[in-house]
Design a protein around this motif. Structure first.
Motif, PDB file in Angstrom:
ATOM      1  N   UNK A  22       0.985  -1.285   0.003  1.00 30.43           N
ATOM      2  CA  UNK A  22       0.097  -0.027  -0.081  1.00 30.43           C
ATOM      3  C   UNK A  22       0.877   1.350   0.092  1.00 30.43           C
ATOM      4  N   UNK A  23       2.083   1.163  -0.392  1.00 34.83           N
ATOM      5  CA  UNK A  23       3.226   2.245  -0.455  1.00 34.83           C
ATOM      6  C   UNK A  23       2.497   3.396  -1.557  1.00 34.83           C
ATOM      7  N   UNK A  24       1.942   3.180  -2.428  1.00 34.89           N
ATOM      8  CA  UNK A  24       1.465   4.030  -3.413  1.00 34.89           C
ATOM      9  C   UNK A  24       0.169   4.681  -2.822  1.00 34.89           C
ATOM     10  N   UNK A  25      -0.545   3.935  -2.104  1.00 35.99           N
ATOM     11  CA  UNK A  25      -1.786   4.572  -1.707  1.00 35.99           C
ATOM     12  C   UNK A  25      -1.460   5.583  -0.675  1.00 35.99           C
ATOM     13  N   UNK A  26      -0.425   5.341   0.052  1.00 35.54           N
ATOM     14  CA  UNK A  26      -0.064   6.475   1.334  1.00 35.54           C
ATOM     15  C   UNK A  26       0.844   7.553   0.637  1.00 35.54           C
ATOM     16  N   UNK A  27       1.607   7.488  -0.300  1.00 34.41           N
ATOM     17  CA  UNK A  27       2.275   8.368  -0.944  1.00 34.41           C
ATOM     18  C   UNK A  27       1.289   9.525  -1.827  1.00 34.41           C
ATOM     19  N   UNK A  28       0.230   8.895  -2.191  1.00 37.36           N
ATOM     20  CA  UNK A  28      -0.787   9.536  -3.073  1.00 37.36           C
ATOM     21  C   UNK A  28      -1.470  10.368  -1.864  1.00 37.36           C
ATOM     22  N   UNK A  29      -2.037   9.795  -0.981  1.00 41.06           N
ATOM     23  CA  UNK A  29      -2.873  10.618   0.035  1.00 41.06           C
ATOM     24  C   UNK A  29      -1.951  11.660   0.623  1.00 41.06           C
ATOM     25  N   UNK A  30      -0.854  11.262   0.826  1.00 38.66           N
ATOM     26  CA  UNK A  30       0.093  12.195   1.600  1.00 38.66           C
ATOM     27  C   UNK A  30       0.386  13.462   0.796  1.00 38.66           C
ATOM     28  N   UNK A  31       0.481  13.287  -0.756  1.00 38.51           N
ATOM     29  CA  UNK A  31       0.807  14.418  -1.467  1.00 38.51           C
ATOM     30  C   UNK A  31      -0.695  15.237  -1.489  1.00 38.51           C
ATOM     31  N   UNK A  32      -1.650  14.588  -1.379  1.00 38.34           N
ATOM     32  CA  UNK A  32      -2.862  15.150  -1.230  1.00 38.34           C
ATOM     33  C   UNK A  32      -3.388  16.065   0.068  1.00 38.34           C
ATOM     34  N   UNK A  33      -2.335  15.957   1.050  1.00 34.91           N
ATOM     35  CA  UNK A  33      -2.457  16.647   2.411  1.00 34.91           C
ATOM     36  C   UNK A  33      -3.094  16.019   3.257  1.00 34.91           C
ATOM     37  N   UNK A  34      -3.456  14.695   3.211  1.00 37.03           N
ATOM     38  CA  UNK A  34      -4.031  13.927   3.962  1.00 37.03           C
ATOM     39  C   UNK A  34      -3.004  13.259   5.227  1.00 37.03           C
ATOM     40  N   UNK A  35      -3.345  12.987   6.491  1.00 41.67           N
ATOM     41  CA  UNK A  35      -2.587  12.493   7.142  1.00 41.67           C
ATOM     42  C   UNK A  35      -2.370  11.026   7.041  1.00 41.67           C
ATOM     43  N   UNK A  36      -1.180  10.446   7.178  1.00 43.13           N
ATOM     44  CA  UNK A  36      -0.886   8.988   6.920  1.00 43.13           C
ATOM     45  C   UNK A  36       0.268   8.422   7.788  1.00 43.13           C
ATOM     46  N   UNK A  37      -0.090   7.218   8.423  1.00 46.23           N
ATOM     47  CA  UNK A  37       0.697   6.663   9.398  1.00 46.23           C
ATOM     48  C   UNK A  37       0.947   5.269   8.918  1.00 46.23           C
ATOM     49  N   UNK A  38       2.078   4.676   9.523  1.00 49.19           N
ATOM     50  CA  UNK A  38       2.519   3.106   9.730  1.00 49.19           C
ATOM     51  C   UNK A  38       2.459   2.661  10.990  1.00 49.19           C
ATOM     52  N   UNK A  39       2.027   1.483  11.329  1.00 50.15           N
ATOM     53  CA  UNK A  39       2.329   1.083  12.302  1.00 50.15           C
ATOM     54  C   UNK A  39       3.062  -0.542  12.241  1.00 50.15           C
ATOM     55  N   UNK A  40       4.212  -0.626  12.462  1.00 54.26           N
ATOM     56  CA  UNK A  40       4.888  -2.153  12.309  1.00 54.26           C
ATOM     57  C   UNK A  40       4.807  -2.663  13.477  1.00 54.26           C
ATOM     58  N   UNK A  41       4.124  -3.988  13.500  1.00 61.68           N
ATOM     59  CA  UNK A  41       4.001  -4.867  14.866  1.00 61.68           C
ATOM     60  C   UNK A  41       5.251  -5.373  15.257  1.00 61.68           C
ATOM     61  N   UNK A  42       6.343  -5.612  14.488  1.00 63.59           N
ATOM     62  CA  UNK A  42       7.594  -6.330  15.012  1.00 63.59           C
ATOM     63  C   UNK A  42       8.681  -5.203  14.268  1.00 63.59           C
ATOM     64  N   UNK A  43       9.969  -5.566  14.971  1.00 57.98           N
ATOM     65  CA  UNK A  43      10.965  -4.988  14.252  1.00 57.98           C
ATOM     66  C   UNK A  43      11.517  -5.800  12.847  1.00 57.98           C
ATOM     67  N   UNK A  44      10.853  -6.950  12.766  1.00 60.72           N
ATOM     68  CA  UNK A  44      11.670  -7.793  11.763  1.00 60.72           C
ATOM     69  C   UNK A  44      12.782  -8.261  11.973  1.00 60.72           C
ATOM     70  N   UNK A  45      13.005  -8.686  13.482  1.00 59.22           N
ATOM     71  CA  UNK A  45      14.460  -9.072  13.608  1.00 59.22           C
ATOM     72  C   UNK A  45      14.847 -10.285  13.227  1.00 59.22           C
ATOM     73  N   UNK A  46      13.970 -11.292  12.842  1.00 59.41           N
ATOM     74  CA  UNK A  46      14.445 -12.642  12.448  1.00 59.41           C
ATOM     75  C   UNK A  46      14.581 -12.445  10.998  1.00 59.41           C
ATOM     76  N   UNK A  47      14.585 -11.513  10.226  1.00 59.88           N
ATOM     77  CA  UNK A  47      14.878 -11.577   8.822  1.00 59.88           C
ATOM     78  C   UNK A  47      16.401 -11.894   8.620  1.00 59.88           C
TER      79      UNK A  47
END
Length: 234
Positions: A22-47
């Motif tokens: 959904x990176x494109x959706x967030x980028x598009x709405x951010x450009x339109x002046x909307x507030x956008x956020x991401x919540x990562x549940x983990x740090x991805x430490x087992x990658x």
């Protein structure tokens, strides 16, 4: 972030999940002046590649590219998304703090168990956040999310809604590749499915397919678990 309603809050199990789906959706709405956020549940430490510090820096860079208002890391254990009441309550607290209108979550079918677990946990947290008598923290007012949509990470299925992201596609690609440890091969990195040329090609091909379906170059597909409302057709 305090005192502001978040327009779109996207949850991911790991840093880079949201950027893929959904990176494109967030980028598009951010450009339109909307507030956008991401919540990562983990740090991805087992990658296989990268570590917590590296992935945090990569996530911050990706957030800048997407124009995010905020990014939050829950710090739940990688491969430890149990859906416990403690974990869900922490998500409820964030939803009540940020008051998102729209929430995005991974599609409930995926090859990675953490993506599936995240999907279910978001469903429960969104539900609990609206219950007045079920407070994750004393004094926090309940919040009812307007709509939940599910995005795709490793797979593709029939989309209920496709968002045109053609104008911001370069930003989506840049945000994904900001996670160099995951998607760019190197002499000090092990080969994984993510850093093979076929993975980024799959994501771009999928986005091109969805774009073709709506008459644009690129799109991101979303699924709704509930019927989408339309007051009239014309």
């Amino acid at each position: 972030m305090k005192g502001t309603t978040m327009d779109i809050l996207a949850f991911g199990a790991h840093p880079d999940d949201v950027e893929i789906g959904a990176g494109g959706i967030l980028a598009k709405h951010s450009a339109l002046g909307r507030t956008t956020g991401i919540c990562d549940l983990t740090f991805g430490e087992l990658s296989t590649n990268g570590d917590i510090k590296t992935r945090e820096a990569e996530g911050a860079r990706a957030g800048e590219i997407l124009g995010l208002t905020a990014r939050h890391r829950m710090g739940f254990p990688d491969r430890g998304l149990t859906g416990s009441q403690e974990q869900v309550d922490a998500m409820v607290k964030l939803i009540r703090q940020w008051k998102p209108k729209v929430v995005l979550a991974p599609y409930w079918q995926d090859r990675h168990p953490d993506h599936i677990a995240c999907s279910q946990m978001v469903k429960e947290a969104v539900f609990d956040a609206a219950i007045r008598k079920k407070a994750a923290e004393v004094g926090m007012e309940p919040h009812r999310v307007t709509q939940v949509y599910y995005y795709f990470i490793n797979d593709i299925s029939q989309a209920d809604l496709i968002v045109d992201i053609s104008e911001v596609y370069a930003k989506k690609r840049e945000a994904i590749l900001a996670f160099e440890s995951q998607f760019i091969p190197g002499p000090d990195r092990a080969d994984t499915p993510l850093n093979q040329p076929t993975y980024i090609a799959m994501v771009e091909g999928r986005d091109q397919l969805w774009g073709h379906q709506i008459g644009t170059s690129h799109g991101e597909g979303l699924v709704s678990a509930t019927p989408l409302r339309m007051d009239q057709l014309v």
